[in-house]
Scaffold this active site. Structure first.
Site, mmCIF file in Angstrom:
data_model
loop_
_atom_site.group_PDB
_atom_site.id
_atom_site.type_symbol
_atom_site.label_atom_id
_atom_site.label_comp_id
_atom_site.label_asym_id
_atom_site.label_seq_id
_atom_site.Cartn_x
_atom_site.Cartn_y
_atom_site.Cartn_z
ATOM 1 C CB SER A 141 5.911 29.167 36.285
ATOM 2 O OG SER A 141 6.227 28.147 37.221
ATOM 3 C CE1 TYR A 155 3.386 32.565 39.285
ATOM 4 C CE2 TYR A 155 3.989 30.280 39.682
ATOM 5 C CZ TYR A 155 4.318 31.548 39.226
ATOM 6 O OH TYR A 155 5.565 31.786 38.700
HETATM 7 N N1 LIG Z 1 11.546 32.731 40.891
HETATM 8 C C1 LIG Z 1 10.936 31.614 40.513
HETATM 9 O O1 LIG Z 1 11.062 30.558 41.144
HETATM 10 C C2 LIG Z 1 10.113 31.599 39.259
HETATM 11 C C3 LIG Z 1 9.832 30.346 38.685
HETATM 12 C C4 LIG Z 1 9.069 30.297 37.543
HETATM 13 C C5 LIG Z 1 8.602 31.467 36.989
HETATM 14 N N2 LIG Z 1 8.876 32.680 37.563
HETATM 15 C C6 LIG Z 1 8.334 33.875 36.926
HETATM 16 O O2 LIG Z 1 9.379 34.717 36.545
HETATM 17 C C7 LIG Z 1 8.933 36.062 36.526
HETATM 18 C C8 LIG Z 1 9.925 36.920 37.269
HETATM 19 O O3 LIG Z 1 9.936 36.497 38.617
HETATM 20 P P1 LIG Z 1 11.224 36.644 39.564
HETATM 21 O O4 LIG Z 1 11.580 35.291 40.024
HETATM 22 O O5 LIG Z 1 12.246 37.463 38.922
HETATM 23 O O6 LIG Z 1 10.520 37.352 40.810
HETATM 24 P P2 LIG Z 1 10.781 38.722 41.583
HETATM 25 O O7 LIG Z 1 12.221 38.871 41.899
HETATM 26 O O8 LIG Z 1 9.777 38.718 42.664
HETATM 27 O O9 LIG Z 1 10.410 39.835 40.497
HETATM 28 C C9 LIG Z 1 9.099 39.929 40.043
HETATM 29 C C10 LIG Z 1 8.912 41.147 39.183
HETATM 30 O O10 LIG Z 1 7.536 41.210 38.835
HETATM 31 C C11 LIG Z 1 6.981 42.434 39.215
HETATM 32 N N3 LIG Z 1 5.737 42.284 39.961
HETATM 33 C C12 LIG Z 1 5.490 41.481 41.020
HETATM 34 N N4 LIG Z 1 4.244 41.670 41.472
HETATM 35 C C13 LIG Z 1 3.699 42.618 40.695
HETATM 36 C C14 LIG Z 1 2.438 43.250 40.670
HETATM 37 N N5 LIG Z 1 1.483 42.952 41.561
HETATM 38 N N6 LIG Z 1 2.212 44.190 39.732
HETATM 39 C C15 LIG Z 1 3.171 44.504 38.831
HETATM 40 N N7 LIG Z 1 4.394 43.949 38.810
HETATM 41 C C16 LIG Z 1 4.655 43.024 39.734
HETATM 42 C C17 LIG Z 1 7.966 43.126 40.129
HETATM 43 O O11 LIG Z 1 8.002 44.470 39.713
HETATM 44 P P3 LIG Z 1 8.133 45.715 40.743
HETATM 45 O O12 LIG Z 1 9.475 46.300 40.480
HETATM 46 O O13 LIG Z 1 7.038 46.624 40.333
HETATM 47 O O14 LIG Z 1 7.997 45.188 42.137
HETATM 48 C C18 LIG Z 1 9.274 42.422 39.907
HETATM 49 O O15 LIG Z 1 10.134 43.161 39.111
HETATM 50 C C19 LIG Z 1 7.529 36.052 37.134
HETATM 51 O O16 LIG Z 1 6.560 36.119 36.100
HETATM 52 C C20 LIG Z 1 7.450 34.711 37.832
HETATM 53 O O17 LIG Z 1 6.134 34.219 37.887
HETATM 54 C C21 LIG Z 1 9.628 32.760 38.688
#
Ligand SMILES: NC(=O)c1ccc[n+]([C@@H]2O[C@H](COP(=O)([O-])OP(=O)(O)OC[C@H]3O[C@@H](n4cnc5c(N)ncnc54)[C@H](OP(=O)(O)O)[C@@H]3O)[C@@H](O)[C@H]2O)c1
Length: 285
Positions: A141, A155
């Site tokens: 991130s 985080y």
């Molecule tokens: N959205 C943002 O603003 C943002 C910004 C920077 C970085 N990121 C990073 O991008 C990545 C993807 O995030 P996203 O935005 O696509 O979020 P999201 O829609 O919430 O998806 C997160 C994914 O991670 C898995 N996950 C969440 N909590 C978990 C846990 N406790 N144990 C195992 N798996 C878990 C979930 O899998 P399940 O199917 O098992 O629920 C889900 O598929 C993450 O690493 C996040 O930190 C996001």
């Protein structure tokens, strides 16, 4: 930027039932690649992909359990014969000031955001090493580059850890013709900040007003309005996967590039202001 000719590839993507991971899995499938997609529940993968495809391997995986991760990698190899792209994408935000966060909250967050990717790497890398090819993407991130983000220390630190190990991976894997990239997205419009996904610390300390204001903003002002488009972030990862010379650091979105520049400027300023004193700490041989 040079691009390699595309022939069918195999992706292993964690957290592929929603958000960035789902967009990436769909794009990989759409161009004819094979995808091993993990989630904590098969039902959410079935819901996300519907009937699926012969090139999709849905995997229910507990990422914090090394045996579960190993079984998933083994099944991917048994099904597709190889892995070209490993994407450690699963992760979640743990809010809370450093003083207020419990040991358990911190460890759970690091288990998913840091130790789970390490499980994946420990079991996937032998295959990439055997092939003498492949590319690891670790989705961090921008806060894992920026730092200094009140109320998000767990985080932030977990994403710094992921970034640090990716940079080291890139150095270790270069001689094996394997690439490693840390992806630094800015805010992306997914379910990441939704109230059932973001974990808020059990304890809050009233004196930390800035951290509370940041939490309120994320829950009530930013959720649903993030600048980043998950489809475009996924497309950027695909573009880097196809590049002959992919970057180690891949920023996604204007907020990410702006904050990264500010951070580099701030570090340079500190370095220059203290250079003489810093240099003076060496032995005079
Ligand atoms: N959205 C943002 O603003 C943002 C910004 C920077 C970085 N990121 C990073 O991008 C990545 C993807 O995030 P996203 O935005 O696509 O979020 P999201 O829609 O919430 O998806 C997160 C994914 O991670 C898995 N996950 C969440 N909590 C978990 C846990 N406790 N144990 C195992 N798996 C878990 C979930 O899998 P399940 O199917 O098992 O629920 C889900 O598929 C993450 O690493 C996040 O930190 C996001």
């Amino acid at each position: 930027m040079q691009s390699q000719a595309h022939s069918s590839k195999v992706w292993f993507i964690t957290g592929a039932a929603r958000g960035i991971g789902l967009s990436l899995a769909r794009q990989a499938l759409a161009r004819g690649d094979a995808v091993a997609a993990t989630s904590r529940t098969l039902a959410s993968l079935q819901q996300a992909f519907g009937g699926g495809s012969e090139r999709l391997l849905p995997l229910q995986v507990d990422l914090v359990d090394e045996a579960s991760v190993q079984a998933a990698i083994d099944k991917t190899i048994a099904t597709f014969g190889r892995i070209d792209f490993v994407v450690n994408n699963a992760g979640y935000g743990q809010q809370g000031t450093i003083e207020a966060l419990s040991d358990a909250e911190l460890r759970r967050n690091f288990d998913v955001n840091v130790f789970a990717p390490l499980h994946v790497l420990r079991h996937a890398l032998p295959h990439l090493r055997g092939q003498r090819s492949g590319h690891v993407f670790n989705v961090a991130s921008i806060v894992g580059f920026q730092g200094g983000y009140a109320g998000w220390g767990s985080y932030v630190a977990s994403k710094f850890a992921l970034a640090g190990l990716t940079e080291t991976l890139a150095a270790e894997l270069a001689e094996l013709n394997i690439k490693a990239t840390v992806v630094y997205p800015g805010p992306v419009r997914t379910g990441f900040l939704s109230k059932d996904t973001l974990v808020v610390a059990e304890r809050s300390i009233a004196d930390y007003t800035e951290a509370q204001a940041s939490l309120d903003l994320h829950l009530n002002g930013l959720d649903g309005k993030q600048a980043g488009d998950p489809e475009k972030v996924a497309a950027l990862i695909v573009q880097a996967a196809d590049a002959a010379e992919p970057p180690v650091h891949l920023f996604a979105g204007r907020i990410a590039t702006t904050l990264a520049e500010q951070k580099m400027d701030a570090v340079r300023q500190d370095l220059e202001a203290w250079r003489a004193a810093s240099d003076a700490t060496d032995f005079v041989d």
